[in-house]
Design an enzyme around this catalytic site. Structure first.
Site, mmCIF file in Angstrom:
data_model
loop_
_atom_site.group_PDB
_atom_site.id
_atom_site.type_symbol
_atom_site.label_atom_id
_atom_site.label_comp_id
_atom_site.label_asym_id
_atom_site.label_seq_id
_atom_site.Cartn_x
_atom_site.Cartn_y
_atom_site.Cartn_z
ATOM 1 N N CYS A 154 -25.925 38.377 6.006
ATOM 2 C CA CYS A 154 -25.475 39.763 6.795
ATOM 3 C C CYS A 154 -24.853 40.512 5.718
ATOM 4 O O CYS A 154 -24.006 40.236 5.203
ATOM 5 C CB CYS A 154 -24.756 38.865 7.670
ATOM 6 S SG CYS A 154 -23.716 40.041 9.085
ATOM 7 N N HIS A 245 -36.020 43.881 10.026
ATOM 8 C CA HIS A 245 -35.775 45.119 10.731
ATOM 9 C C HIS A 245 -36.935 46.028 11.945
ATOM 10 O O HIS A 245 -37.648 46.701 11.124
ATOM 11 C CB HIS A 245 -34.536 45.884 11.026
ATOM 12 C CG HIS A 245 -33.477 45.157 10.026
ATOM 13 N ND1 HIS A 245 -32.154 45.163 10.466
ATOM 14 C CD2 HIS A 245 -32.595 44.837 8.985
ATOM 15 C CE1 HIS A 245 -31.383 44.251 10.277
ATOM 16 N NE2 HIS A 245 -31.664 44.158 8.962
ATOM 17 N N GLU A 300 -28.814 42.000 17.112
ATOM 18 C CA GLU A 300 -28.997 41.222 16.182
ATOM 19 C C GLU A 300 -29.981 40.428 17.002
ATOM 20 O O GLU A 300 -29.546 39.502 17.448
ATOM 21 C CB GLU A 300 -27.827 40.921 15.688
ATOM 22 C CG GLU A 300 -27.377 41.833 14.946
ATOM 23 C CD GLU A 300 -26.249 41.282 13.241
ATOM 24 O OE1 GLU A 300 -26.512 40.804 13.038
ATOM 25 O OE2 GLU A 300 -25.680 41.790 14.219
ATOM 26 N N CYS A 309 -23.761 46.329 12.428
ATOM 27 C CA CYS A 309 -25.056 45.232 11.626
ATOM 28 C C CYS A 309 -25.506 46.260 10.418
ATOM 29 O O CYS A 309 -25.778 46.649 10.244
ATOM 30 C CB CYS A 309 -25.784 44.653 12.461
ATOM 31 S SG CYS A 309 -27.452 44.429 11.743
ATOM 32 N N GLY A 312 -28.734 46.531 9.260
ATOM 33 C CA GLY A 312 -29.373 46.970 9.949
ATOM 34 C C GLY A 312 -28.945 48.381 9.830
ATOM 35 O O GLY A 312 -30.251 49.896 9.822
#
Length: 366
Positions: A154, A245, A300, A309, A312
């Site tokens: 993360c 992703h 997410e 994110c 992301g």
């Protein structure tokens, strides 16, 4: 789950700015600008909207009392209590747990789900554990999402992790260290201004490694490929930053996205659980302002719509470069604020820079 939490919050000045505070993790004297309050809360949202804590009794905020904090707040190990610090990176919030004495998380995934509940728990997008390093690294980071699943990594979480380690270890000034994650080696560096710059490593572009079942259409990668979701065809580019992703700039034959108009809660789960993503996926919907300025909303995997994110944002810039929409240095606006992302050509690594801030310190019976 019954919660009774003792919480310390940074006070805000009359101008709305947060006052500098002495860290209760390493101070035995009363902090000059941390106001210790004790809460037994049933519906703290009515009285303290900055967080919610659930308990069996009605809300009672005790009068301010003289702070008497132990030498190390997180060193207290009462049976059945979990001591934590809550951080956020642009509103993407996490419960940080000092787990350096064990390679096993101090709580279960089921307990993490309860703690992350915003009405009946502390409230967070995930629980992060600071663990002993392995494979020669300084530390290991593990995460439970708010749904109990465990992601590989993360981006916002690793910035919060870095700030947490700096507090625990009393690190001063510019510092960097190595962190082992499910996505491999990550190297965060705390900057002089308090922001955290993270070497996120190389993006993974090979379709089978992301993973996605979408057929590769450019050098083993999936770039601006067509994906049908409930009869609507979207153009998607797939990237892994150690976690999968799916990045979207628009529909087939349609105009570029206006991300504020999207009904994210309706379409996000359809991408996350799409059959083309065997490990599920994070999904980024992106609006291009210029070659160095992007705006992103994210659904997410395991957490739903969040304010930010980090992985992301990194995947978004990689996808924008692959589609010819942006350069390698971009500001990415997220609902919680901006991140600076660089996909460096000389080493193929992606670098993310952004803030990580303390929300409050607390303890909770499990």
């Amino acid at each position: 789950m019954t919660l009774a939490a003792a919480i310390s919050l940074p006070l805000a000045s009359p101008t709305g700015r947060s006052l500098a505070f002495t860290n209760p993790l390493r101070s035995s004297s009363p902090p000059s600008s941390v106001f210790p309050l004790k809460f037994l809360a049933k519906d703290s949202a009515r009285t303290c909207p900055c967080f919610r804590i659930s308990a069996t009794s009605s809300m009672s905020a005790l009068a301010p009392e003289k702070a008497s904090l132990p030498t190390s707040f997180l060193d207290r190990r009462e049976a059945g209590f979990l001591h934590f610090v809550k951080y956020h990176g642009l509103g993407n919030d996490f419960i940080l747990v000092d787990n350096r004495d064990s390679s096993e998380p101090r709580i279960t995934a089921e307990q993490a789900v309860k703690l992350c509940d915003r009405n009946f728990g502390i409230g967070a997008d995930g629980v992060i554990f600071a663990m002993p390093g392995i494979n020669g690294t300084d530390y290991t980071m593990r995460i439970f999402n708010s749904d109990g699943s465990e992601p590989e990594m993360c981006g916002n979480g690793v910035r919060c992790f870095a700030r947490f380690i700096s507090e625990l270890e009393d690190l001063q000034g510019k510092q960097s260290f190595t962190v082992y994650t499910g996505a491999g080696l990550i190297v965060p560096e705390i900057q002089d201004d308090g922001k955290v710059k993270v070497d996120m490593g190389e993006p993974i572009l090979k379709a089978s490694d992301i993973p996605t079942r979408l057929p590769a259409n450019k050098d083993h990668s999936v770039v601006k490929a067509e994906l049908d979701v409930d009869g609507v065809t979207w153009n998607v580019t797939c990237v892994s930053m150690g976690n999968p992703h799916c990045v979207i700039f628009g529909r087939k034959g349609g105009q570029d996205l206006q991300v504020d108009e999207l009904k994210l809660a309706e379409i996000g789960p359809k991408f996350e659980h799409h059959e083309m993503f065997p490990a599920r996926t994070n999904t980024e919907f992106v609006q291009v302002f210029s070659r160095s300025h992007l705006k992103m909303r994210v659904w997410e995997r395991g957490a739903g719509a969040t304010l930010a994110c980090g992985t992301g944002a990194c995947a978004t810039v990689v996808a924008a470069v692959l589609e010819g929409r942006a350069g390698r240095n971009c500001t990415v606006d997220l609902p919680g604020g901006p991140l600076e992302i660089e996909w460096r050509e000389e080493d193929n690594h992606v670098y993310m820079t952004g803030p990580a801030e303390v929300a409050f310190y607390g303890s909770v019976p499990l």
